[in-house]
Design a protein around this motif. Sequence first.
Motif, short mmCIF file in Angstrom:
data_model
loop_
_atom_site.label_atom_id
_atom_site.label_comp_id
_atom_site.label_asym_id
_atom_site.label_seq_id
_atom_site.Cartn_x
_atom_site.Cartn_y
_atom_site.Cartn_z
N VAL A 18 0.86 -1.18 0.00
CA VAL A 18 0.00 0.00 0.00
C VAL A 18 0.90 1.22 0.00
O VAL A 18 1.90 1.26 0.72
CB VAL A 18 -0.91 0.02 1.25
CG1 VAL A 18 -1.71 1.29 1.33
CG2 VAL A 18 -1.82 -1.19 1.25
N SER A 19 0.55 2.21 -0.79
CA SER A 19 1.34 3.45 -0.81
C SER A 19 1.29 4.12 0.57
O SER A 19 0.22 4.35 1.12
CB SER A 19 0.77 4.41 -1.86
OG SER A 19 1.45 5.66 -1.76
N PRO A 20 2.46 4.45 1.13
CA PRO A 20 2.49 5.06 2.45
C PRO A 20 2.23 6.56 2.45
O PRO A 20 2.22 7.18 3.51
CB PRO A 20 3.92 4.76 2.93
CG PRO A 20 4.72 4.75 1.67
CD PRO A 20 3.80 4.16 0.62
N THR A 23 0.04 8.51 5.19
CA THR A 23 -0.47 7.64 6.25
C THR A 23 -0.06 8.09 7.64
O THR A 23 -0.77 7.85 8.60
CB THR A 23 -0.05 6.18 6.04
OG1 THR A 23 1.38 6.12 6.00
CG2 THR A 23 -0.64 5.60 4.78
N SER A 24 1.08 8.75 7.76
CA SER A 24 1.53 9.14 9.10
C SER A 24 1.05 10.53 9.49
O SER A 24 1.16 10.91 10.65
CB SER A 24 3.06 9.07 9.19
OG SER A 24 3.65 9.96 8.28
N ALA A 57 -1.11 5.65 11.76
CA ALA A 57 -0.59 5.25 10.44
C ALA A 57 -1.04 3.84 10.09
O ALA A 57 -1.42 3.58 8.94
CB ALA A 57 0.93 5.34 10.43
N ASN A 60 -4.60 3.95 8.93
CA ASN A 60 -4.68 4.53 7.58
C ASN A 60 -4.21 3.55 6.51
O ASN A 60 -4.80 3.48 5.43
CB ASN A 60 -3.86 5.82 7.51
CG ASN A 60 -4.56 6.97 8.19
OD1 ASN A 60 -5.78 7.01 8.30
ND2 ASN A 60 -3.78 7.91 8.70
N ILE A 61 -3.17 2.77 6.80
CA ILE A 61 -2.69 1.77 5.85
C ILE A 61 -3.75 0.69 5.65
O ILE A 61 -4.04 0.28 4.53
CB ILE A 61 -1.35 1.18 6.32
CG1 ILE A 61 -0.25 2.24 6.17
CG2 ILE A 61 -1.00 -0.09 5.54
CD1 ILE A 61 1.06 1.88 6.84
N TRP A 65 -5.86 -0.20 2.09
CA TRP A 65 -6.01 -1.53 1.52
C TRP A 65 -7.50 -1.87 1.34
O TRP A 65 -7.91 -2.36 0.29
CB TRP A 65 -5.34 -2.59 2.41
CG TRP A 65 -5.60 -3.97 1.91
CD1 TRP A 65 -4.91 -4.62 0.93
CD2 TRP A 65 -6.64 -4.85 2.33
NE1 TRP A 65 -5.47 -5.86 0.72
CE2 TRP A 65 -6.53 -6.03 1.58
CE3 TRP A 65 -7.65 -4.76 3.27
CZ2 TRP A 65 -7.39 -7.10 1.73
CZ3 TRP A 65 -8.51 -5.83 3.43
CH2 TRP A 65 -8.37 -6.99 2.67
#
Length: 78
Positions: A18-20, A23-24, A57, A60-61, A65
């Motif tokens: 998954v593109s990060p 996310t943080s 994070a 969010n990940i 997905w």
Amino acid sequence: MKYTAYKAKARGVLVALVSPNGTSTRCSLCGSLDTLRTCNILACRNCGTVHNSHVNAAINIGMAWFIREEKRLQQKTA
């Protein structure tokens, strides 16, 4: 990544890339990028919630997905 995928496969665990991006820093509750991050704490200026930045994070990940898979399944059934 190879080692993680290898260990996960041996235990029957799904691994998906998954593109990060974002996310943080994105609030996992309201989705806002207007956040303040200090050490392991992420405070959302939009909704006022305070998160552990690592947990935030991870949520969010997981959601990234889930959204990707939902779109894939919708395309499959259309």
